[in-house]
Design a protein around this motif. Structure first.
Motif, PDB file in Angstrom:
ATOM      1  N   ASN A 187       5.624   7.206 -11.949  1.00  0.00           N
ATOM      2  CA  ASN A 187       4.702   6.164 -11.524  1.00  0.00           C
ATOM      3  C   ASN A 187       5.242   4.914 -11.829  1.00  0.00           C
ATOM      4  OD1 ASN A 187       1.922   7.741 -10.901  1.00  0.00           O
ATOM      5  ND2 ASN A 187       2.091   8.362 -13.090  1.00  0.00           N
ATOM      6  N   THR A 219       3.828   2.190  -0.295  1.00  0.00           N
ATOM      7  CA  THR A 219       2.791   2.699  -1.292  1.00  0.00           C
ATOM      8  C   THR A 219       1.497   2.406  -0.524  1.00  0.00           C
ATOM      9  OG1 THR A 219       2.750   0.299  -1.878  1.00  0.00           O
ATOM     10  CG2 THR A 219       4.335   1.687  -3.144  1.00  0.00           C
ATOM     11  N   GLY A 334       4.382   1.765   7.188  1.00  0.00           N
ATOM     12  CA  GLY A 334       3.320   2.423   7.187  1.00  0.00           C
ATOM     13  C   GLY A 334       2.107   1.426   6.603  1.00  0.00           C
TER      14      GLY A 334
HETATM   15  C1  FAD Z   1      -8.918   7.571   9.217  1.00  0.00           C
HETATM   16  C2  FAD Z   1      -7.375   7.389   9.475  1.00  0.00           C
HETATM   17  C3  FAD Z   1      -6.739   8.185  10.497  1.00  0.00           C
HETATM   18  C4  FAD Z   1      -5.612   8.150  11.043  1.00  0.00           C
HETATM   19  N1  FAD Z   1      -5.140   8.852  12.065  1.00  0.00           N
HETATM   20  C5  FAD Z   1      -3.638   8.538  12.693  1.00  0.00           C
HETATM   21  C6  FAD Z   1      -3.535   9.277  13.594  1.00  0.00           C
HETATM   22  O1  FAD Z   1      -4.096  10.112  14.281  1.00  0.00           O
HETATM   23  N2  FAD Z   1      -2.002   9.287  13.847  1.00  0.00           N
HETATM   24  C7  FAD Z   1      -1.268   8.319  13.194  1.00  0.00           C
HETATM   25  O2  FAD Z   1      -0.113   8.063  13.506  1.00  0.00           O
HETATM   26  N3  FAD Z   1      -1.684   7.746  11.904  1.00  0.00           N
HETATM   27  C8  FAD Z   1      -2.659   7.770  11.707  1.00  0.00           C
HETATM   28  N4  FAD Z   1      -3.362   7.217  10.587  1.00  0.00           N
HETATM   29  C9  FAD Z   1      -2.311   6.689   9.946  1.00  0.00           C
HETATM   30  C10 FAD Z   1      -1.455   7.449   8.947  1.00  0.00           C
HETATM   31  O3  FAD Z   1      -2.328   8.205   8.164  1.00  0.00           O
HETATM   32  C11 FAD Z   1      -0.342   6.714   7.887  1.00  0.00           C
HETATM   33  O4  FAD Z   1      -0.070   6.029   8.965  1.00  0.00           O
HETATM   34  C12 FAD Z   1       0.480   7.625   7.302  1.00  0.00           C
HETATM   35  O5  FAD Z   1       0.049   8.643   6.640  1.00  0.00           O
HETATM   36  C13 FAD Z   1       1.526   6.867   6.477  1.00  0.00           C
HETATM   37  O6  FAD Z   1       0.700   6.486   5.343  1.00  0.00           O
HETATM   38  P1  FAD Z   1       1.653   6.007   4.187  1.00  0.00           P
HETATM   39  O7  FAD Z   1       2.719   6.729   3.907  1.00  0.00           O
HETATM   40  O8  FAD Z   1       1.848   4.388   4.534  1.00  0.00           O
HETATM   41  O9  FAD Z   1       0.680   5.981   2.965  1.00  0.00           O
HETATM   42  P2  FAD Z   1       0.055   7.045   1.855  1.00  0.00           P
HETATM   43  O10 FAD Z   1      -0.046   8.293   2.466  1.00  0.00           O
HETATM   44  O11 FAD Z   1      -1.163   6.474   1.344  1.00  0.00           O
HETATM   45  O12 FAD Z   1       1.138   7.137   0.674  1.00  0.00           O
HETATM   46  C14 FAD Z   1       1.349   6.306  -0.202  1.00  0.00           C
HETATM   47  C15 FAD Z   1       2.398   6.682  -1.232  1.00  0.00           C
HETATM   48  O13 FAD Z   1       2.520   5.790  -2.297  1.00  0.00           O
HETATM   49  C16 FAD Z   1       2.805   6.632  -3.493  1.00  0.00           C
HETATM   50  N5  FAD Z   1       2.330   5.355  -4.449  1.00  0.00           N
HETATM   51  C17 FAD Z   1       1.214   4.626  -4.586  1.00  0.00           C
HETATM   52  N6  FAD Z   1       1.147   3.920  -5.516  1.00  0.00           N
HETATM   53  C18 FAD Z   1       2.289   4.277  -6.372  1.00  0.00           C
HETATM   54  C19 FAD Z   1       2.816   4.053  -7.766  1.00  0.00           C
HETATM   55  N7  FAD Z   1       2.157   3.101  -8.545  1.00  0.00           N
HETATM   56  N8  FAD Z   1       3.951   4.695  -8.022  1.00  0.00           N
HETATM   57  C20 FAD Z   1       4.559   5.401  -7.159  1.00  0.00           C
HETATM   58  N9  FAD Z   1       4.102   6.006  -6.031  1.00  0.00           N
HETATM   59  C21 FAD Z   1       3.068   5.295  -5.625  1.00  0.00           C
HETATM   60  C22 FAD Z   1       1.811   7.556  -3.421  1.00  0.00           C
HETATM   61  O14 FAD Z   1       2.224   8.662  -4.438  1.00  0.00           O
HETATM   62  C23 FAD Z   1       1.977   8.095  -2.030  1.00  0.00           C
HETATM   63  O15 FAD Z   1       3.225   8.919  -2.113  1.00  0.00           O
HETATM   64  C24 FAD Z   1      -4.527   7.348  10.220  1.00  0.00           C
HETATM   65  C25 FAD Z   1      -4.974   6.345   9.198  1.00  0.00           C
HETATM   66  C26 FAD Z   1      -6.512   6.543   8.704  1.00  0.00           C
HETATM   67  C27 FAD Z   1      -7.140   5.712   7.460  1.00  0.00           C
END
Ligand code: FAD
Length: 499
Positions: A187, A219, A334
């Motif tokens: 974390n 994040t 992201g």
């Molecule tokens: C309703 C909805 C529908 C979607 N549909 C699509 C789609 O059809 N196609 C598409 O391309 N995209 C879609 N997206 C977008 C897609 O879900 C995201 O772009 C993708 O999942 C990437 O997310 P992420 O990795 O940026 O964030 P997240 O998946 O939120 O990952 C965040 C990471 O950060 C870590 N983290 C957070 N805080 C800490 C901390 N303090 N210490 C250590 N680690 C931490 C967490 O553990 C996690 O591993 C959609 C989004 C939404 C909201």
């Protein structure tokens, strides 16, 4: 944890799809010059939605040398050729229309599509249905997979549907086992900056400090590095994209496994339907200004024919983008860099292209301000162009069942480029020329804009006199041409079983 090698130390914080995509691309391409560490919380989960892609994901896997038979079955993935928009423009007599991915075969029909759209704007009754004029629309209508036999002389572009949690796991395994990415589960509690403003190390509750030369913020909506630590402002798009919430239900797997995402308009937003091999993904993306979460959940239950026992998941979304995608020695990727609602499934596409463009710029000059500025200008522009295309879906709607749809139609907070583009269309001008003039095709090109405008039926009434000629679809015999090409394709189920 101090680095022991001479290589540059890249630290990715966050292990959602964005984090693992970045880890794979960096470790694959820069294996000899960087060490990649990914730190993720064992407690804070990933967002766990995001199940549809654009065709760039095909390039992502082939770039990494991963075949479809390696990853698709593991992620319960299906092929996607199209998005079908249902009930967005009932007043113009259109029940649904397609936005197919553009492919090489469309070089035979794109010009006919543009010309027919112009002829139709002049009042003549010619064919303008996108799924008839673009090949992937044909595949979607007949539920055929876009996989070509070896002798087929054209490339077909396509995207995928997949289980996003399993995709993250697959990429994590590939990154760690095949590409040597260092994976830390801890974390993150604090991010330490140095005198020059750069991030120097991150401090974890249950792990020694992690030092790095360059940091990637993955994040999620928290944006701990870019926004929280470096103070990069966030620009909301809420004045022209009203949706800020979603409710999600999985349902049973569909029998015939379509090759398209369905986006059906509901009273205060729209719902996606994504066919996977083990279930169907459904989610209602809505504006909390117009409907409560409880009513949205009930409306989706009714739409899907679900009883009270089915468990819903509620999400909130922050729609907009950061002022700078690269600040000091950090980029955001992201959800931490921004998010445009998922109507055209562009988020992972933007993650991938952001990493690719970052790597190009970084190779030219490492940390220089010029490289940063180029990168920031390019990514900001891409977000804006995607935003404008999505905004047009709302602006052009012809629904009258709620204030939500009327307010969207009456919303005048449109960008200058979008206003000019719509003006050219309604003045019966040359849309292709206008898109080139304004250089608007960084994401959605001329054909996509024609799909949207023709698909919505944004045409004047037909003229009284119809000469009965001038339809390029008929004159160029496109129907028999496409029908002949179709003989080469198998159903989605057949194509998946041969993986
Ligand atoms: C309703 C909805 C529908 C979607 N549909 C699509 C789609 O059809 N196609 C598409 O391309 N995209 C879609 N997206 C977008 C897609 O879900 C995201 O772009 C993708 O999942 C990437 O997310 P992420 O990795 O940026 O964030 P997240 O998946 O939120 O990952 C965040 C990471 O950060 C870590 N983290 C957070 N805080 C800490 C901390 N303090 N210490 C250590 N680690 C931490 C967490 O553990 C996690 O591993 C959609 C989004 C939404 C909201």
């Amino acid at each position: 944890m101090q680095a022991t090698s001479d290589k540059q130390q890249f630290v990715i914080v966050g292990g959602g799809t964005a984090g693992w995509m970045a880890a794979c691309l960096l470790a694959h391409h820069w294996r000899d010059k960087v060490d990649v560490t990914l730190v993720e919380s064992p407690e804070i989960g990933i967002i766990g939605v995001g199940e549809g892609s654009t065709p760039t994901l095909k390039r992502f896997f082939s770039d990494l040398g991963i075949s479809e038979s390696d990853w698709m079955p593991r992620c319960h993935a299906t092929y996607k050729t199209n998005i079908r928009f249902v009930d967005w423009s009932p007043e113009s007599g259109v029940d649904s229309y397609s936005h197919p991915f553009i492919c090489q075969l469309d070089t035979f029909s794109e010009r006919a599509f543009y010309l027919n759209c112009l002829t139709r704007r002049l009042g003549l009754d010619v064919e303008t249905t996108p799924e008839k004029l673009l090949f992937n629309g044909w595949l979607a209508n007949y539920q055929l997979a876009p996989v070509t036999p070896p002798h087929f002389p054209f490339n077909i572009e396509y995207g995928y549907h997949f289980d996003s949690g399993l995709l993250g796991q697959f990429l994590a395994e590939h990154a760690v086992q095949k590409l040597g990415v260092n994976h830390i589960q801890a974390n993150v509690k604090a991010i330490m900056t140095e005198a020059n403003g750069n991030i120097g190390r991150i401090s974890c509750a249950d792990h020694e400090d992690i030092h790095g030369d360059f940091f990637i913020d993955c994040t999620g909506f928290k944006s701990m590095l870019l926004q929280d630590t470096l103070g990069v402002p966030f620009h909301s798009f809420s004045n022209n994209l009203f949706n800020d919430s979603a409710v999600v239900f999985p349902t049973e797997v569909m029998n015939d496994l379509p090759v398209e995402t369905r986006a059906t308009a509901l009273s205060a937003g729209w719902t996606w339907q994504i066919p996977l091999t083990h279930r169907t993904g459904n989610g209602y993306v809505y504006s909390s200004q117009y409907i409560s979460s409880e009513d949205a959940e009930n409306e989706l239950r009714t739409h899907l024919g679900l009883g009270k026992e089915a468990e819903a998941r509620h999400l909130t979304m922050r729609v907009g983008q950061v002022e700078k995608h690269w600040a000091n020695n950090c980029i955001g990727l992201g959800l931490s860099q921004g998010f445009i609602e998922p109507l055209e499934a562009t988020a992972l596409h933007l993650v991938q292209t952001s990493v690719e463009i970052f790597m190009d710029e970084y190779e030219k000059g490492n940390f220089t301000a010029q490289q940063r500025d180029n990168y920031n200008a390019t990514i900001t522009e891409r977000f804006e162009r995607v935003r404008d295309y999505i905004v047009a879906h709302y602006k052009l709607n012809t629904r009258n069942d709620s204030d939500y749809w009327r307010d969207n139609r009456n919303n005048n907070n449109l960008s200058e480029p979008l206003l000019k583009l719509l003006d050219v269309w309604f003045r019966k001008g040359d849309l292709t020329q206008e898109i080139h003039r304004q250089n608007l095709a960084s994401h959605f090109g001329t054909t996509s804009w024609h799909c949207l405008l023709a698909g919505y039926g944004t045409f004047p009434p037909l003229s009284n006199k119809q000469p009965g000629t001038g339809c390029q679809y008929a004159e160029r015999e496109l129907e028999s041409f496409f029908a002949g090409c179709m003989l080469n394709f198998k159903t989605q189920k057949e194509a998946l079983s041969s993986l």
